[in-house]
Scaffold this active site. Sequence first.
Site, short mmCIF file in Angstrom:
data_model
loop_
_atom_site.label_atom_id
_atom_site.label_comp_id
_atom_site.label_asym_id
_atom_site.label_seq_id
_atom_site.Cartn_x
_atom_site.Cartn_y
_atom_site.Cartn_z
N LEU A 123 37.75 31.61 47.46
CA LEU A 123 39.12 31.52 46.95
C LEU A 123 40.10 31.15 48.07
O LEU A 123 40.81 30.14 47.97
CB LEU A 123 39.53 32.87 46.33
N GLY A 129 46.48 31.98 51.09
CA GLY A 129 45.85 33.30 51.25
C GLY A 129 46.38 34.23 50.19
O GLY A 129 45.84 34.29 49.08
N SER A 130 47.51 34.89 50.49
CA SER A 130 48.11 35.77 49.47
C SER A 130 48.55 34.96 48.26
O SER A 130 48.47 35.42 47.13
CB SER A 130 49.32 36.50 50.07
N GLY A 337 40.30 61.45 72.14
CA GLY A 337 40.86 60.89 73.38
C GLY A 337 39.97 59.84 74.01
O GLY A 337 39.45 58.97 73.33
N GLU A 361 40.71 40.98 50.04
CA GLU A 361 40.92 41.16 48.58
C GLU A 361 42.36 41.56 48.27
O GLU A 361 42.63 42.31 47.33
CB GLU A 361 39.89 42.13 48.00
N1 CAA Z 1 44.05 39.49 35.16
C1 CAA Z 1 44.23 38.50 34.23
N2 CAA Z 1 45.17 37.55 34.36
C2 CAA Z 1 45.98 37.60 35.45
C3 CAA Z 1 45.85 38.59 36.44
C4 CAA Z 1 44.83 39.57 36.26
N3 CAA Z 1 44.64 40.56 37.14
N4 CAA Z 1 46.76 38.39 37.41
C5 CAA Z 1 47.47 37.30 37.03
N5 CAA Z 1 46.97 36.82 35.86
C6 CAA Z 1 47.46 35.69 35.07
C7 CAA Z 1 48.89 35.95 34.61
O1 CAA Z 1 48.89 36.67 33.40
C8 CAA Z 1 49.43 34.56 34.48
O2 CAA Z 1 48.97 34.00 33.27
P1 CAA Z 1 49.97 33.20 32.26
O3 CAA Z 1 50.69 32.21 33.13
O4 CAA Z 1 49.05 32.56 31.30
O5 CAA Z 1 50.88 34.23 31.70
C9 CAA Z 1 48.73 33.80 35.60
O6 CAA Z 1 47.55 34.54 35.92
C10 CAA Z 1 49.59 33.69 36.84
O7 CAA Z 1 49.93 35.01 37.24
P2 CAA Z 1 51.11 35.33 38.22
O8 CAA Z 1 52.34 34.60 37.77
O9 CAA Z 1 51.19 36.81 38.39
O10 CAA Z 1 50.59 34.64 39.56
P3 CAA Z 1 51.24 34.56 40.99
O11 CAA Z 1 51.05 33.19 41.50
O12 CAA Z 1 52.60 35.18 41.00
O13 CAA Z 1 50.20 35.42 41.89
C11 CAA Z 1 49.29 37.35 42.93
C12 CAA Z 1 49.86 36.70 41.67
C13 CAA Z 1 49.06 38.79 42.51
C14 CAA Z 1 50.21 37.32 44.12
C15 CAA Z 1 47.94 36.65 43.28
O14 CAA Z 1 48.16 35.39 43.84
C16 CAA Z 1 47.09 37.47 44.23
O15 CAA Z 1 46.41 38.41 43.81
N6 CAA Z 1 47.08 37.10 45.53
C17 CAA Z 1 46.20 37.75 46.48
C18 CAA Z 1 44.91 36.99 46.57
C19 CAA Z 1 43.82 37.81 47.15
O16 CAA Z 1 43.67 38.99 46.87
N7 CAA Z 1 42.99 37.15 47.96
C20 CAA Z 1 41.85 37.80 48.51
C21 CAA Z 1 40.76 36.79 48.62
S1 CAA Z 1 39.19 37.36 48.42
C22 CAA Z 1 38.73 38.04 49.86
O17 CAA Z 1 39.50 38.55 50.63
C23 CAA Z 1 37.29 37.95 49.97
C24 CAA Z 1 36.51 38.51 50.97
O18 CAA Z 1 35.40 38.05 51.05
C25 CAA Z 1 36.91 39.68 51.79
#
Ligand code: CAA
Length: 388
Positions: A123, A129-130, A337, A361
């Site tokens: 992803l 990232g975020s 310490g 995540e």
């Molecule tokens: N379940 C179902 N649908 C969801 C959802 C969820 N949990 N979260 C959002 N959606 C849907 C919304 O309902 C929306 O749908 P509609 O447009 O159809 O209504 C659509 O997705 C867009 O949602 P948002 O407007 O809330 O999206 P946003 O762009 O504002 O982003 C965010 C939301 C929470 C900031 C998201 O981008 C996010 O979680 N960012 C963090 C990413 C992350 O955690 N990355 C980690 C990577 S993995 C990793 O680290 C792996 C590793 O190996 C360690």
Amino acid sequence: MWWDRQYESFRAEIREFAESEIAPIADKMVGNSAFDKSLLPLLHKRGLLSMILPKKYGGVEWDTLQYAIAVEEVSRVCGSTGITLAACNSLGIYPLYAFGTEEQKEKYLRPVGERGALIAFGLTEPGAGSDAGGTKTTAVLKGDKWILNGSKCFITNPSIGDFVVATARTDNNGDSHDISSFIVEKSFPGFSVGKKENKLGLRGSDTAMLHFEDAEIPKENLLGEIGEGFKQFMMTLDGGRISIGAMGLGLGQGAFDICAEYADTHPVGGKPLAYSQSIAFKLADMALRLEAARHLVYTAAVLKDRNQPFGKQSAMAKLDASEVGRFCAHEAIGIMGFDAVDEDSKIARIWRDVKLCEIGEGTSEIQRLVISRTMAKERQKRRTAAGL
Ligand code: CAA
């Protein structure tokens, strides 16, 4: 404790396995900055690579509470193995199982259950990232192939793994409905695993970049529907955050156990450190916060098992347990310490590892965003139901 006694005997079994098979090589993996692949057959045999995979595909099909306890216990002795297991279960198995066709599950999940194949989750990108919706990788359908171009970074398990589930933009409207997801085999032309990330902590886990250069993905390897990739990945992360909470918990408990033993066995002024009030209060605060975080993590797990909404609780669990883990590592260094500050000490390793639980995540800030947005939606729903 509201969780059943059977879970405590399960915990004891996993603890025994973790202490005898994983703990002895944890320092070596961190020292080598590489996951020890010889551990994979053992993890597979113990069911840890297929914890959430249904028996139908050869998995052990534990419930989410067992899964959380297992990740907690493994992380207590080795954060690097904890993240390896958390990523291959929550992020690898879940999206394929939840959104794949029966053919895709047979082709890609059965090898997980039968021979311990690992699936990575692609992803994060250098510029996304975020803001996961800012994905830049593109996918264009040409004949019977999707052609992918772009790069992913900080991906767990791609070098030791077999397949990747990755997102790419299939349209150009600029919002998250343009994002789709694909199952990628490492042998597909144009796909490669790139530079290994040189991380602060969890150095024994496999983390690397992915590159798609006109990568050719068969048409049938689209996962679910076009434009559903962002939602699929958000739903995947809802579950994944329980396991990162479990990691924070395990790392914190590991720090507690080491420094409590130290405090019991190191005297000051004729009595053990543990009886000095300033040290005793630190131990009490650590134990209290660990227990509270454990309730949050297990509650999220049980809600998921009951098919009730759990996204807010998993964000709370991850947010709190990773911060509690950091608190415990910090306090453990305070208690021990100079005996904890050697770069190769177990506490120093935990201190470096646990910081990554506040980032992977979704950062702590993202968890606060998810929690506050979910609560605002819940309030709106209540107002609407009340006709306000
Ligand atoms: N379940 C179902 N649908 C969801 C959802 C969820 N949990 N979260 C959002 N959606 C849907 C919304 O309902 C929306 O749908 P509609 O447009 O159809 O209504 C659509 O997705 C867009 O949602 P948002 O407007 O809330 O999206 P946003 O762009 O504002 O982003 C965010 C939301 C929470 C900031 C998201 O981008 C996010 O979680 N960012 C963090 C990413 C992350 O955690 N990355 C980690 C990577 S993995 C990793 O680290 C792996 C590793 O190996 C360690």
